[in-house]
Design an enzyme around this catalytic site. Sequence first.
Site, PDB file in Angstrom:
ATOM      1  CB  SER A 119      12.489 -20.645  58.919  1.00  0.00           C
ATOM      2  OG  SER A 119      11.813 -20.777  57.690  1.00  0.00           O
ATOM      3  CG  HIS A 120      11.201 -16.756  57.010  1.00  0.00           C
ATOM      4  ND1 HIS A 120      10.653 -17.777  57.745  1.00  0.00           N
ATOM      5  CD2 HIS A 120      10.504 -15.646  57.346  1.00  0.00           C
ATOM      6  CE1 HIS A 120       9.672 -17.299  58.496  1.00  0.00           C
ATOM      7  NE2 HIS A 120       9.563 -16.009  58.272  1.00  0.00           N
ATOM      8  CG  ASP A 287      13.129 -20.962  53.750  1.00  0.00           C
ATOM      9  OD1 ASP A 287      13.440 -21.983  53.108  1.00  0.00           O
ATOM     10  OD2 ASP A 287      12.490 -20.999  54.821  1.00  0.00           O
ATOM     11  CG  ASP A 289      14.257 -24.079  56.965  1.00  0.00           C
ATOM     12  OD1 ASP A 289      13.803 -23.136  56.291  1.00  0.00           O
ATOM     13  OD2 ASP A 289      13.529 -24.814  57.658  1.00  0.00           O
ATOM     14  CG  ASP A 291      10.754 -24.624  55.384  1.00  0.00           C
ATOM     15  OD1 ASP A 291      11.233 -23.532  55.019  1.00  0.00           O
ATOM     16  OD2 ASP A 291      10.307 -24.819  56.532  1.00  0.00           O
ATOM     17  CB  THR A 356      -0.723 -19.979  60.201  1.00  0.00           C
ATOM     18  OG1 THR A 356      -1.570 -19.223  59.335  1.00  0.00           O
ATOM     19  CG2 THR A 356       0.721 -19.797  59.768  1.00  0.00           C
ATOM     20  CD  GLU A 375       1.741 -22.868  56.492  1.00  0.00           C
ATOM     21  OE1 GLU A 375       1.167 -23.204  57.525  1.00  0.00           O
ATOM     22  OE2 GLU A 375       2.927 -22.476  56.452  1.00  0.00           O
ATOM     23  CB  SER A 377       4.111 -17.931  54.738  1.00  0.00           C
ATOM     24  OG  SER A 377       3.816 -19.237  55.196  1.00  0.00           O
ATOM     25  CE  LYS A 388       7.248 -23.635  55.699  1.00  0.00           C
ATOM     26  NZ  LYS A 388       6.691 -23.953  57.007  1.00  0.00           N
TER      27      LYS A 388
END
Length: 564
Positions: A119-120, A287, A289, A291, A356, A375, A377, A388
């Site tokens: 991810s991020h 980010d 990927d 999402d 979360t 979220e 985030s 997301k």
Amino acid sequence: MTTMIKIVKTKPFDGQKPGTSGLRKPVKTFEHPGYLENFIQSILDVSLADVKDRKTVQLVIGGDGRYYSSHAIQTIISMCAANEVGHLIVAQNGIMSTPAISAVIRTRNAHGGIILTASHNPGGPHGDFGVKYNCSNGGPAPDQITDAIYARSKEIHRYKCLESMPVVNVSQLGQHIIKYSGDGEMMVEVVDSVDMYLELLKRIFDFELLRRFVSTKRLRIDAMNGVMGPYVCRIIVQELGANADAAVRCKPLPDFGGHHPDPNLTYAADLVDQMRNGDFDFGAAFDGDGDRNMILGAKGFFVTPSDSLAVLGENLEQIPYFRGRGVKGYARSMPTSRAIDLVAMKTGLKCYETPTGWKYFGSLLDAGMVSICGEESFGTGSDHIREKDGLWAVLAWLSIWATMPDHSVESIVRQHWRQFGRCYYSRYDYENCDVESCERMMATLDHKIAANQLPKTINSDDGKTYHVDKAYNFGYTDPVSGEQTCNQGLVIQFNDGLCRIMFRLSGTGSTGATVRLYLEQMEMDSEKAVSGCLEDYIRPLAKVALEISKLQEFTGRDRPTVIT
């Protein structure tokens, strides 16, 4: 060419427990012989346990293209064949956004998907790698499945792969047949990463309206050298007609260009600076990927993820998809500000508070109980998929703005605050801290809460008084499945619920511990909601939080790594 199935003896590795969204570790950890194979075999053992005929199984494979992905894809292809999976749908060059993978799983009625992403988190040889499993609904595996995968990883003693297999050319669209052990065969279908996802978006949004609107605005969309580059170029530029200079950092790179692919004010500071110069009307970043998203208005006006969720929730029926289906309800994670709750109060719809992790929204979405969820985030999504979706959020913003062409991003948000009130909100991240010290801090605070040992009243050094109303360790009972989830973060509420502080240990890091401190204060006076200063609301609350938790003493950190 036909090859044989090989059974390889192995031993468990410690710590292959999936976090909030999959297993994330440093690349060097995944490079240990057998480490990736053990985890993939554990996924296959659990996810295929009840399948009678594995030749009917379709799995989707893709990821954000980070370093180690190419090797991992070939390994997974070999292992899926050896485990008699019938059909793999593989992203071209292995690159497909997480929301697009969810869309493909749902469109093709696949059994599930294996997503290669951290991810991020940073990429490259010295960065992170990750693997997560998504189920047939297109969403992240729920706790009972990830717990079973982890349990399997602790007892695994063998994995299966093909003895010798030529490299599958995943850059070439089309079908490739792998033959093994006599008459066994598996189809590898390499698909365009954007096609199916784009078709879904065209059923959600009015692309003609968007084309007309985008032609009047100056956009700046930063893919941060992650997976979203092809999507931005194809959808924002080619389909919607934005200028070519609207798309920046759109070449996916294994190390994300040496940058941290996290769309926030710290790691996307270049975009923030470009927006502050006043040359653009709308900015967004994604980010690694695809999402997560960050939304910016002209002159760098930052739309917090919580406010973004609330504004979208208020205006969902401006989007054709929701105009036809109606809005069913809302959901947010516990640490996300209660801005969407204020929308729910006025619309008369239910807002669910979950732990979360996007997986907790899945059952609510599947049951038709919510239409949008998010979220703090930087994740927002709807019931069109089960992840997301950063690009969905951008198109939703543009669609809503197109119905208010005389407004700016900033004026839309300020109008929302004036009508619903404002949740002044901030998050402090203390990254890569000592795990034991962080766990001791959380345990100490949890004990104080359970023993009712918190002070009843706290006076800040600027004259503000905070009365403790309620303190608890957040737990959740899924209203659909009845499944219970405990120990999801510590919450302390003040002043009739107008203020909250929350503490969590993040489940998305690969090394050390990340402590997240969340700070929120509601302001229902419309004038103060529009004109107040964030610092005036958050700074004294932060001091109270640090004093109660002794966070600085436990972690040795005198300031956060990132403030959002």
